[in-house]
Scaffold this motif. Structure first.
Motif, mmCIF file in Angstrom:
data_model
loop_
_atom_site.group_PDB
_atom_site.id
_atom_site.type_symbol
_atom_site.label_atom_id
_atom_site.label_comp_id
_atom_site.label_asym_id
_atom_site.label_seq_id
_atom_site.Cartn_x
_atom_site.Cartn_y
_atom_site.Cartn_z
ATOM 1 N N ALA A 17 0.843 -1.196 0.000
ATOM 2 C CA ALA A 17 0.000 0.000 0.000
ATOM 3 C C ALA A 17 0.875 1.241 0.000
ATOM 4 C CB ALA A 17 -0.922 -0.002 1.211
ATOM 5 N N SER A 18 0.521 2.218 -0.831
ATOM 6 C CA SER A 18 1.326 3.431 -0.925
ATOM 7 C C SER A 18 0.742 4.596 -0.129
ATOM 8 C CB SER A 18 1.474 3.855 -2.391
ATOM 9 O OG SER A 18 0.195 4.059 -2.981
ATOM 10 N N THR A 19 -0.515 4.462 0.310
ATOM 11 C CA THR A 19 -1.131 5.501 1.135
ATOM 12 C C THR A 19 -1.904 4.845 2.270
ATOM 13 O OG1 THR A 19 -3.236 5.588 -0.060
ATOM 14 C CG2 THR A 19 -1.438 6.978 -0.893
ATOM 15 N N ALA A 20 -2.192 5.629 3.316
ATOM 16 C CA ALA A 20 -2.959 5.111 4.440
ATOM 17 C C ALA A 20 -4.361 4.714 3.994
ATOM 18 C CB ALA A 20 -3.031 6.159 5.546
ATOM 19 N N VAL A 21 -4.980 5.517 3.127
ATOM 20 C CA VAL A 21 -6.326 5.200 2.651
ATOM 21 C C VAL A 21 -6.318 3.901 1.861
ATOM 22 C CG1 VAL A 21 -8.196 5.966 1.128
ATOM 23 C CG2 VAL A 21 -7.072 7.607 2.665
ATOM 24 N N GLU A 22 -5.303 3.706 1.027
ATOM 25 C CA GLU A 22 -5.199 2.469 0.244
ATOM 26 C C GLU A 22 -5.062 1.270 1.166
ATOM 27 O OE1 GLU A 22 -3.065 1.697 -3.914
ATOM 28 O OE2 GLU A 22 -1.631 1.884 -2.241
ATOM 29 N N ARG A 145 1.182 -0.136 9.591
ATOM 30 C CA ARG A 145 1.406 0.250 8.192
ATOM 31 C C ARG A 145 1.007 1.716 7.959
ATOM 32 N NH1 ARG A 145 4.792 0.415 4.480
ATOM 33 N NH2 ARG A 145 3.964 0.629 2.349
ATOM 34 N N ILE A 146 -0.095 2.135 8.572
ATOM 35 C CA ILE A 146 -0.522 3.530 8.424
ATOM 36 C C ILE A 146 0.561 4.474 8.927
ATOM 37 C CG2 ILE A 146 -2.142 5.263 9.318
ATOM 38 C CD1 ILE A 146 -4.306 3.085 9.207
ATOM 39 N N LEU A 149 3.455 4.829 6.682
ATOM 40 C CA LEU A 149 3.137 5.659 5.514
ATOM 41 C C LEU A 149 2.961 7.128 5.876
ATOM 42 C CD1 LEU A 149 0.633 3.222 3.780
ATOM 43 C CD2 LEU A 149 2.886 3.869 2.924
ATOM 44 N N GLY A 150 3.224 7.479 7.121
ATOM 45 C CA GLY A 150 3.156 8.877 7.531
ATOM 46 C C GLY A 150 1.961 9.233 8.381
ATOM 47 N N PRO A 153 -4.567 10.239 6.930
ATOM 48 C CA PRO A 153 -4.550 11.268 5.885
ATOM 49 C C PRO A 153 -4.789 12.649 6.478
ATOM 50 C CG PRO A 153 -6.585 9.991 5.809
ATOM 51 C CD PRO A 153 -5.679 9.285 6.751
ATOM 52 N N SER A 156 -8.066 17.728 4.008
ATOM 53 C CA SER A 156 -7.943 18.450 2.748
ATOM 54 C C SER A 156 -8.296 19.917 2.963
ATOM 55 C CB SER A 156 -8.857 17.851 1.687
ATOM 56 O OG SER A 156 -10.216 18.138 1.990
#
Length: 473
Positions: A17-22, A145-146, A149-150, A153, A156
């Motif tokens: 996974a490349s993003t937390a949402v993914e 994992r989240i 990935l930083g 999210p 916005s």
């Protein structure tokens, strides 16, 4: 069911996974292959839990306050919850009408702090104990994992604007509204300074500071204030004539004349957005001393913010006008009995004088010339009496031809002199008045002081009218 296999199959793709949402969406999709539960992952975004992944349901709550529902309770406590009958749990937030049981576990970071929740809800019988253990294992791996990935999210800019719009809409005063608008402009634009220039009776002016301004904002305020209403008017006029404008972050290009005060303040990046209508509105200036390159989306968000701020400001001003109308005499514009009752309750013994005023021969005017003539008399007399009072003195209309002035004095004879000025002002209108003066005694209710002023007034009436009398001490 082999729950070890469930954990293995659900988490096998997490490292990719490349993003937390993914990562959350893959987890929910894979887990749904093993159970018919309604599954969702909610992560903390700013001050709420936001649903970032879910299986199909009758209703998915997009955001939930941190302490609302079972999910909020689990997030706040960091402790898992197993609910065997959701109808018996007062915190349950209904997602589907047929849900009977729920398991909710916290998603933790490596330090054990909650960053969200994994929630499962069933509408059919299920062995809850193994699923609770499986959900906890999945949440632990998902949390790790989240964070790798930083973290969850970020909010916005559109979500920020919506949050700030709520704060502006609920602002109780203009000052609170300005504070909310300035904070929103900085937060949404990511620029360091924001200033509102708004129109007024004497021309545009820089809005009051809503807190301790930063260094750049303080310089901008100083330069714009020193520039005066002429340059500010041109700045506002340019915004309303041509619309929003922004810099392109290019060095060495001279600014237009209107922006020179901002350049002197050290501004190198600027978004300028009109606020409200041209005749009574203003301009929102959002700036930075760094040489940046705002994009059109930033400008669009500032335009939306300016529109929301003006709408909230117009609402506050409308409410203020309605309150003023409700507390004012519609004929003379003077405050009437409600505000007067509040004012005399704050009277200072020996210092606050009440001047009871009655128009001599008013009934005769009404009976002879009609009520319209009487109304004109009252309006003209009210203006004359206001003009004879000092700054800070207050005049109320409490009856048909009855007025009361509330004034602060150092001695009783000072109150008498002011009352005599009122009688002189009335004579210049062609009418006469009788005035009774009283100062409150220690512990005396304001209503009692007014009665003594009335008694002094009627003593004037009995002795020929057109005069002043001080009530007995």
């Amino acid at each position: 069911m082999d729950h070890d296999r469930v954990v293995r199959d659900v988490t096998v793709r997490l490292p990719m996974a490349s993003t937390a949402v993914e990562a959350c969406r893959w987890t929910v999709t894979a887990l749904a292959r093993y159970t018919p539960a309604t599954i969702s992952v909610l992560l903390q975004v700013h001050d709420r839990l936001r649903c970032v992944a879910a299986t199909g349901a009758w209703q998915v709550f997009s955001t939930v306050p941190p302490k609302s529902g079972i999910v909020g309770r689990v997030y706040a406590s960091g402790e898992s919850a197993t609910v065997t009958d959701v109808t018996q749990d007062p915190d349950y937030l209904p997602v589907r009408p047929d849900v009977t049981t729920e398991i909710c576990v916290p998603v933790l970071d490596p330090a054990g702090r909650p960053i969200g929740v994994l929630d499962l809800q069933w509408s059919e019988p299920v062995e809850l104990a193994p699923w609770r253990a499986t959900a906890a294992r999945l949440a632990a791996r998902l949390g790790a994992r989240i964070m790798a990935l930083g973290g969850p999210p970020a909010e916005s800019r559109s979500e920020k604007l919506l949050r700030h719009a709520t704060a502006m809409t609920s602002a109780p005063t203009e000052w609170d509204l300005m504070a909310a608008a300035i904070t929103a402009a900085r937060d949404v634009s990511t620029l360091s300074a924001a200033v509102l220039v708004l129109g007024g009776r004497r021309g545009p002016r820089v809005g009051d500071p809503t807190g301790v301004p930063g260094e750049l904002e303080a310089r901008i305020r100083a330069e714009l204030t020193e520039a005066g209403t002429g340059p500010l008017g041109r700045l506002v006029g340019r915004a309303h004539r041509h619309g929003s404008a922004y810099t392109l972050g290019e060095a060495g290009l001279p600014p237009t004349e209107e922006y020179e005060p901002l350049v002197r303040a050290g501004v190198r990046t600027l978004v300028s957005v009109p606020v409200g209508p041209p005749d009574s509105g203003g301009v929102l200036l959002v700036a930075d001393e760094r040489l940046l390159r705002p994009d059109p989306t930033t400008v669009n968000l500032m335009e939306l913010l300016a529109g929301q701020a003006w709408g909230a400001l117009d609402r506050l001003r409308t409410l203020a006008r309605l309150r003023e109308q409700a507390s004012s005499d519609p004929l003379t514009g003077l405050r009437h009995t409600g505000p007067f009752g509040q004012r005399i309750r704050t009277a200072t013994p020996g210092r606050t004088a009440l001047l009871a005023i009655d128009v001599d021969g008013f009934k005769t005017v009404n009976d002879t010339y009609g009520h319209q003539a009487g109304d004109r008399l009252l309006v003209g007399l009210a203006r004359a009496l206001e003009g004879a009072l000092r700054q800070g003195d207050e005049l109320y209309r409490i009856g048909g031809d009855e007025f009361v002035a509330v004034i602060e004095v150092s001695r009783p004879d000072e109150a008498v002199r002011i009352a005599e000025r009122l009688t002189e002002a009335a004579r210049r209108t062609g009418r006469t008045i009788s005035v009774g003066v009283a100062l409150p005694h220690p512990g005396e209710p304001g209503e009692a002081t007014l009665r003594r002023a009335d008694q002094a007034l009627y003593a004037v009436k009995r002795h020929g009218r057109d005069g002043v009398r001080l009530a007995a001490a």
